[in-house]
Design a protein around this motif. Structure first.
Motif, PDB file in Angstrom:
ATOM      1  N   THR A  76      -1.770   1.791 -14.687  1.00  0.00           N
ATOM      2  CA  THR A  76      -0.512   2.225 -14.078  1.00  0.00           C
ATOM      3  C   THR A  76      -0.748   3.140 -12.880  1.00  0.00           C
ATOM      4  OG1 THR A  76       0.667   2.037 -16.165  1.00  0.00           O
ATOM      5  CG2 THR A  76       1.659   3.441 -14.506  1.00  0.00           C
ATOM      6  N   VAL A  77      -0.079   2.828 -11.788  1.00  0.00           N
ATOM      7  CA  VAL A  77      -0.112   3.630 -10.565  1.00  0.00           C
ATOM      8  C   VAL A  77       1.331   3.862 -10.116  1.00  0.00           C
ATOM      9  CG1 VAL A  77      -2.378   2.785  -9.803  1.00  0.00           C
ATOM     10  CG2 VAL A  77      -0.302   1.577  -9.088  1.00  0.00           C
ATOM     11  N   VAL A  78       1.501   4.689  -9.114  1.00  0.00           N
ATOM     12  CA  VAL A  78       2.819   4.892  -8.513  1.00  0.00           C
ATOM     13  C   VAL A  78       2.755   4.307  -7.110  1.00  0.00           C
ATOM     14  CG1 VAL A  78       4.546   6.578  -7.802  1.00  0.00           C
ATOM     15  CG2 VAL A  78       3.184   6.988  -9.867  1.00  0.00           C
ATOM     16  N   ALA A  79       3.497   3.222  -6.900  1.00  0.00           N
ATOM     17  CA  ALA A  79       3.495   2.529  -5.606  1.00  0.00           C
ATOM     18  C   ALA A  79       4.847   2.688  -4.943  1.00  0.00           C
ATOM     19  CB  ALA A  79       3.176   1.052  -5.802  1.00  0.00           C
ATOM     20  N   ASP A  80       4.832   3.311  -3.776  1.00  0.00           N
ATOM     21  CA  ASP A  80       6.065   3.573  -3.036  1.00  0.00           C
ATOM     22  C   ASP A  80       7.120   4.199  -3.943  1.00  0.00           C
ATOM     23  OD1 ASP A  80       4.935   2.613  -0.670  1.00  0.00           O
ATOM     24  OD2 ASP A  80       5.582   0.566  -1.059  1.00  0.00           O
ATOM     25  N   GLY A  81       6.680   5.123  -4.812  1.00  0.00           N
ATOM     26  CA  GLY A  81       7.576   5.898  -5.665  1.00  0.00           C
ATOM     27  C   GLY A  81       7.922   5.270  -7.007  1.00  0.00           C
ATOM     28  N   VAL A  82       7.389   4.083  -7.316  1.00  0.00           N
ATOM     29  CA  VAL A  82       7.723   3.382  -8.558  1.00  0.00           C
ATOM     30  C   VAL A  82       6.451   3.184  -9.391  1.00  0.00           C
ATOM     31  CG1 VAL A  82       8.692   1.259  -9.544  1.00  0.00           C
ATOM     32  CG2 VAL A  82       9.617   2.174  -7.406  1.00  0.00           C
ATOM     33  N   ARG A  83       6.499   3.541 -10.699  1.00  0.00           N
ATOM     34  CA  ARG A  83       5.356   3.336 -11.597  1.00  0.00           C
ATOM     35  C   ARG A  83       5.232   1.853 -11.922  1.00  0.00           C
ATOM     36  NH1 ARG A  83       2.872   7.304 -13.942  1.00  0.00           N
ATOM     37  NH2 ARG A  83       2.458   6.201 -15.867  1.00  0.00           N
ATOM     38  N   ARG A  84       4.043   1.289 -11.689  1.00  0.00           N
ATOM     39  CA  ARG A  84       3.797  -0.136 -11.916  1.00  0.00           C
ATOM     40  C   ARG A  84       2.360  -0.340 -12.363  1.00  0.00           C
ATOM     41  NH1 ARG A  84       6.170  -3.618  -7.866  1.00  0.00           N
ATOM     42  NH2 ARG A  84       5.369  -5.247  -9.209  1.00  0.00           N
ATOM     43  N   PRO A  85       2.064  -1.407 -13.114  1.00  0.00           N
ATOM     44  CA  PRO A  85       0.665  -1.734 -13.398  1.00  0.00           C
ATOM     45  C   PRO A  85       0.003  -2.283 -12.129  1.00  0.00           C
ATOM     46  CG  PRO A  85       2.164  -3.153 -14.670  1.00  0.00           C
ATOM     47  CD  PRO A  85       3.004  -2.261 -13.824  1.00  0.00           C
ATOM     48  N   ALA A  86      -1.124  -1.722 -11.744  1.00  0.00           N
ATOM     49  CA  ALA A  86      -1.805  -2.111 -10.505  1.00  0.00           C
ATOM     50  C   ALA A  86      -2.274  -3.560 -10.531  1.00  0.00           C
ATOM     51  CB  ALA A  86      -2.982  -1.178 -10.247  1.00  0.00           C
ATOM     52  N   CYS A  87      -2.539  -4.088 -11.732  1.00  0.00           N
ATOM     53  CA  CYS A  87      -3.022  -5.476 -11.825  1.00  0.00           C
ATOM     54  C   CYS A  87      -1.915  -6.493 -11.563  1.00  0.00           C
ATOM     55  CB  CYS A  87      -3.666  -5.718 -13.192  1.00  0.00           C
ATOM     56  SG  CYS A  87      -2.514  -5.644 -14.572  1.00  0.00           S
ATOM     57  N   ARG A  88      -0.655  -6.079 -11.601  1.00  0.00           N
ATOM     58  CA  ARG A  88       0.484  -6.981 -11.392  1.00  0.00           C
ATOM     59  C   ARG A  88       1.196  -6.708 -10.070  1.00  0.00           C
ATOM     60  NH1 ARG A  88       1.109 -11.271 -14.081  1.00  0.00           N
ATOM     61  NH2 ARG A  88       3.325 -11.024 -14.137  1.00  0.00           N
ATOM     62  N   LEU A  89       0.604  -5.867  -9.243  1.00  0.00           N
ATOM     63  CA  LEU A  89       1.229  -5.442  -7.995  1.00  0.00           C
ATOM     64  C   LEU A  89       0.423  -5.953  -6.810  1.00  0.00           C
ATOM     65  CD1 LEU A  89       3.332  -3.638  -6.550  1.00  0.00           C
ATOM     66  CD2 LEU A  89       1.746  -1.730  -6.892  1.00  0.00           C
ATOM     67  N   GLU A  90       1.041  -6.755  -5.964  1.00  0.00           N
ATOM     68  CA  GLU A  90       0.350  -7.314  -4.802  1.00  0.00           C
ATOM     69  C   GLU A  90       0.285  -6.287  -3.673  1.00  0.00           C
ATOM     70  OE1 GLU A  90       1.041 -10.973  -1.725  1.00  0.00           O
ATOM     71  OE2 GLU A  90       1.428 -11.360  -3.857  1.00  0.00           O
ATOM     72  N   VAL A  91      -0.850  -6.227  -2.982  1.00  0.00           N
ATOM     73  CA  VAL A  91      -0.996  -5.297  -1.863  1.00  0.00           C
ATOM     74  C   VAL A  91      -0.055  -5.682  -0.729  1.00  0.00           C
ATOM     75  CG1 VAL A  91      -3.402  -4.741  -2.373  1.00  0.00           C
ATOM     76  CG2 VAL A  91      -2.894  -6.586  -0.786  1.00  0.00           C
ATOM     77  N   ALA A  92       0.351  -4.689   0.037  1.00  0.00           N
ATOM     78  CA  ALA A  92       1.194  -4.911   1.211  1.00  0.00           C
ATOM     79  C   ALA A  92       0.769  -3.933   2.289  1.00  0.00           C
ATOM     80  CB  ALA A  92       2.670  -4.712   0.862  1.00  0.00           C
ATOM     81  N   GLU A  93       0.887  -4.341   3.523  1.00  0.00           N
ATOM     82  CA  GLU A  93       0.527  -3.499   4.658  1.00  0.00           C
ATOM     83  C   GLU A  93       1.289  -2.168   4.597  1.00  0.00           C
ATOM     84  OE1 GLU A  93      -1.425  -2.142   7.837  1.00  0.00           O
ATOM     85  OE2 GLU A  93      -1.820  -4.141   7.047  1.00  0.00           O
ATOM     86  N   GLY A  94       0.554  -1.066   4.658  1.00  0.00           N
ATOM     87  CA  GLY A  94       1.164   0.264   4.699  1.00  0.00           C
ATOM     88  C   GLY A  94       1.642   0.805   3.365  1.00  0.00           C
ATOM     89  N   MET A  95       1.495   0.051   2.298  1.00  0.00           N
ATOM     90  CA  MET A  95       1.912   0.507   0.972  1.00  0.00           C
ATOM     91  C   MET A  95       1.244   1.839   0.640  1.00  0.00           C
ATOM     92  SD  MET A  95       1.156  -1.414  -2.640  1.00  0.00           S
ATOM     93  CE  MET A  95       2.474  -2.593  -2.563  1.00  0.00           C
ATOM     94  N   VAL A  96       1.988   2.734   0.015  1.00  0.00           N
ATOM     95  CA  VAL A  96       1.451   4.027  -0.398  1.00  0.00           C
ATOM     96  C   VAL A  96       1.364   4.035  -1.919  1.00  0.00           C
ATOM     97  CG1 VAL A  96       1.818   6.525  -0.412  1.00  0.00           C
ATOM     98  CG2 VAL A  96       2.396   5.169   1.630  1.00  0.00           C
ATOM     99  N   VAL A  97       0.141   4.149  -2.434  1.00  0.00           N
ATOM    100  CA  VAL A  97      -0.119   4.102  -3.877  1.00  0.00           C
ATOM    101  C   VAL A  97      -0.779   5.410  -4.282  1.00  0.00           C
ATOM    102  CG1 VAL A  97      -1.306   2.856  -5.728  1.00  0.00           C
ATOM    103  CG2 VAL A  97      -0.445   1.600  -3.745  1.00  0.00           C
ATOM    104  N   ALA A  98      -0.332   5.951  -5.406  1.00  0.00           N
ATOM    105  CA  ALA A  98      -0.922   7.186  -5.943  1.00  0.00           C
ATOM    106  C   ALA A  98      -1.400   6.916  -7.365  1.00  0.00           C
ATOM    107  CB  ALA A  98       0.109   8.312  -5.953  1.00  0.00           C
ATOM    108  N   SER A  99      -2.388   7.680  -7.789  1.00  0.00           N
ATOM    109  CA  SER A  99      -2.863   7.530  -9.175  1.00  0.00           C
ATOM    110  C   SER A  99      -1.682   7.747 -10.106  1.00  0.00           C
ATOM    111  CB  SER A  99      -3.989   8.512  -9.465  1.00  0.00           C
ATOM    112  OG  SER A  99      -3.563   9.834  -9.263  1.00  0.00           O
ATOM    113  N   GLY A 100      -1.726   7.079 -11.248  1.00  0.00           N
ATOM    114  CA  GLY A 100      -0.589   7.069 -12.163  1.00  0.00           C
ATOM    115  C   GLY A 100      -0.609   8.134 -13.237  1.00  0.00           C
ATOM    116  N   THR A 101      -1.400   9.197 -13.064  1.00  0.00           N
ATOM    117  CA  THR A 101      -1.474  10.248 -14.062  1.00  0.00           C
ATOM    118  C   THR A 101      -0.111  10.912 -14.225  1.00  0.00           C
ATOM    119  OG1 THR A 101      -3.777  10.634 -13.529  1.00  0.00           O
ATOM    120  CG2 THR A 101      -2.643  12.383 -14.726  1.00  0.00           C
ATOM    121  N   VAL A 102       0.334  10.981 -15.466  1.00  0.00           N
ATOM    122  CA  VAL A 102       1.604  11.657 -15.759  1.00  0.00           C
ATOM    123  C   VAL A 102       1.312  13.144 -15.897  1.00  0.00           C
ATOM    124  CG1 VAL A 102       3.488  11.869 -17.423  1.00  0.00           C
ATOM    125  CG2 VAL A 102       2.493   9.629 -16.943  1.00  0.00           C
ATOM    126  N   PRO A 103       2.015  13.998 -15.143  1.00  0.00           N
ATOM    127  CA  PRO A 103       1.741  15.446 -15.204  1.00  0.00           C
ATOM    128  C   PRO A 103       2.102  16.051 -16.545  1.00  0.00           C
ATOM    129  CG  PRO A 103       3.463  14.963 -13.579  1.00  0.00           C
ATOM    130  CD  PRO A 103       3.033  13.680 -14.186  1.00  0.00           C
TER     131      PRO A 103
END
Length: 103
Positions: A76-103
């Motif tokens: 799980t990562v946070v892509a453009d502000g939404v938590r998603r599994p990285a294995c099911r998320l296709e890359v896109a130009e300029g996409m901003v992805v952050a590690s999915g650690t829950v604080p």
């Protein structure tokens, strides 16, 4: 001079001779990652040498891709502000992805 998307080729450990999509760049925790359109975020990060995608909330253990189908939620990562599994998320130009650690 900034290099164009078509001339940018990711410097990664990928098999030669495989037909790939157009080169794109996205960002993971502020780091630019070169990938190919059609790849999952998990695949692109692994090819870039990034294996840890988040940390477990209880014991701070590293977590990364495990099932590669989106069932286990380990990647799980946070892509453009939404938590998603990285294995099911296709890359896109300029996409901003952050590690999915829950604080």
């Amino acid at each position: 001079m900034e290099e164009s998307q078509s001339s940018r080729k990711p410097k990664t450990l990928r098999a030669a001779g495989v037909k790939r999509g157009e080169a794109v760049r996205f960002f993971f925790d502020g780091r630019p990652i070169d990938a190919y359109r059609g790849e999952s975020v998990a695949t692109a990060l692994r090819a870039a040498g990034i294996l840890v995608l988040r940390r477990s909330p209880r014991i701070d253990a590293p977590r990364g891709s495990f099932c590669w189908m989106g069932l286990c939620q380990e990647c799980t990562v946070v892509a453009d502000g939404v938590r998603r599994p990285a294995c099911r998320l296709e890359v896109a130009e300029g996409m901003v992805v952050a590690s999915g650690t829950v604080p």
